[in-house]
Design an enzyme around this catalytic site. Structure first.
Site, PDB file in Angstrom:
ATOM      1  N   CYS A   1      -4.213   0.842  -2.396  1.00  0.00           N
ATOM      2  CA  CYS A   1      -4.023  -0.388  -1.621  1.00  0.00           C
ATOM      3  C   CYS A   1      -3.016  -1.315  -2.295  1.00  0.00           C
ATOM      4  CB  CYS A   1      -5.339  -1.138  -1.481  1.00  0.00           C
ATOM      5  SG  CYS A   1      -6.604  -0.258  -0.570  1.00  0.00           S
TER       6      CYS A   1
ATOM      7  N   ASN B   1       0.837  -1.203   0.000  1.00  0.00           N
ATOM      8  CA  ASN B   1       0.000   0.000   0.000  1.00  0.00           C
ATOM      9  C   ASN B   1       0.872   1.252   0.000  1.00  0.00           C
ATOM     10  OD1 ASN B   1       0.573  -0.944   2.675  1.00  0.00           O
ATOM     11  ND2 ASN B   1      -1.029   0.341   3.536  1.00  0.00           N
TER      12      ASN B   1
ATOM     13  N   CYS C   1     -10.742  -2.297  -4.511  1.00  0.00           N
ATOM     14  CA  CYS C   1      -9.832  -3.378  -4.937  1.00  0.00           C
ATOM     15  C   CYS C   1     -10.614  -4.566  -5.484  1.00  0.00           C
ATOM     16  CB  CYS C   1      -8.951  -3.815  -3.777  1.00  0.00           C
ATOM     17  SG  CYS C   1      -7.656  -2.624  -3.397  1.00  0.00           S
TER      18      CYS C   1
ATOM     19  N   GLU D   1       0.433   5.224   0.720  1.00  0.00           N
ATOM     20  CA  GLU D   1      -0.459   6.257   1.255  1.00  0.00           C
ATOM     21  C   GLU D   1      -0.007   7.637   0.814  1.00  0.00           C
ATOM     22  OE1 GLU D   1      -0.845   5.533   5.481  1.00  0.00           O
ATOM     23  OE2 GLU D   1      -2.015   3.704   5.078  1.00  0.00           O
TER      24      GLU D   1
ATOM     25  N   GLU E   1      -3.263  -4.443  -3.062  1.00  0.00           N
ATOM     26  CA  GLU E   1      -3.836  -5.297  -4.111  1.00  0.00           C
ATOM     27  C   GLU E   1      -3.837  -4.586  -5.459  1.00  0.00           C
ATOM     28  OE1 GLU E   1      -5.024  -4.618  -1.111  1.00  0.00           O
ATOM     29  OE2 GLU E   1      -6.382  -6.174  -0.368  1.00  0.00           O
TER      30      GLU E   1
ATOM     31  N   CYS F   1     -10.660  -4.066   0.070  1.00  0.00           N
ATOM     32  CA  CYS F   1     -11.712  -3.044   0.082  1.00  0.00           C
ATOM     33  C   CYS F   1     -12.549  -3.149  -1.197  1.00  0.00           C
ATOM     34  CB  CYS F   1     -11.099  -1.654   0.227  1.00  0.00           C
ATOM     35  SG  CYS F   1     -10.370  -1.008  -1.297  1.00  0.00           S
TER      36      CYS F   1
END
Ligand code: THU
Length: 130
Positions: A54, A43, A90, A45, A56, A87
Site C-alpha cells: 500500500c 501503492n 499499514c 501492485e 502508506e 488497511c
C-alpha cells in the site's frame, strides 16, 4: 478542513504514479517528517496480488530508508467520496514507526477525514510488550 496544502498536493501527485494495474485503485500518501520534509509513496501492485504494498507503507519504508525516524502526520489520497482508511497491515507499520500520527484522508478535491493513529489502532501490539 485544514490540512497542509503541500502535503495534499504531494499525495495527489504521487498517486498518479500508482502501479495499480490490477485493482485500478490508485492511492497516494505523503508523510511529513518531524523536521518538515515530505516523503511520498504510491501503492505498488503485483500479479501475485498478495505481494502488493500500500501507499502508506511505501512512504514509511522510503522514509525509514532515507534516515527519518520521527513523523508528524500523513495524508492519504484516493479518488473516493468517502474516506479511504489505511488497511490493518499499514496501521501496524504506521503505529510502530509513527506512533500517534495525525492521519488526514482526502480525495482529489477535499479532505474527507482527520484522525489520530491511536483511534485507528486501539490496544496496539508493539515493542513495549516484548
Ligand atoms: N491501498 C492503499 O494503497 N492504501 C489504502 O489505504 C487502501 C488500499 C491499495 C492496495 C491496493 O493496491 C489497492 O489499494 C486496492 O486495495
Amino acid at each position: 478542513m485544514a490540512a497542509s496544502e503541500a502535503l495534499l498536493a504531494a499525495a495527489r501527485a504521487v498517486r498518479e504514479r500508482a502501479a495499480a494495474d490490477f485493482s485500478g485503485f490508485k492511492v497516494g500518501a505523503a508523510l511529513e517528517t518531524a523536521d518538515g520534509q515530505i516523503i511520498t509513496g504510491c501503492n505498488v501492485e503485483n500479479a501475485s496480488y498478495g505481494l502488493t504494498v500500500c501507499a502508506e507503507r511505501v512512504a514509511i519504508f522510503k522514509a525509514i530508508s532515507e534516515g527519518h525516524r520521527a513523523f508528524r502526520r500523513i495524508v492519504v489520497v484516493a479518488d473516493t467520496e468517502s474516506p479511504t482508511p489505511p488497511c490493518g497491515a499499514c496501521r501496524q507499520i504506521m503505529w510502530e514507526f509513527g506512533g500517534d500520527l495525525e492521519v488526514i484522508l482526502a480525495n482529489l478535491t477535499t479532505v474527507t477525514a482527520m484522525l489520530q493513529m491511536k483511534d485507528l489502532l486501539p490496544l496496539p501490539f508493539d515493542r513495549r510488550l516484548l
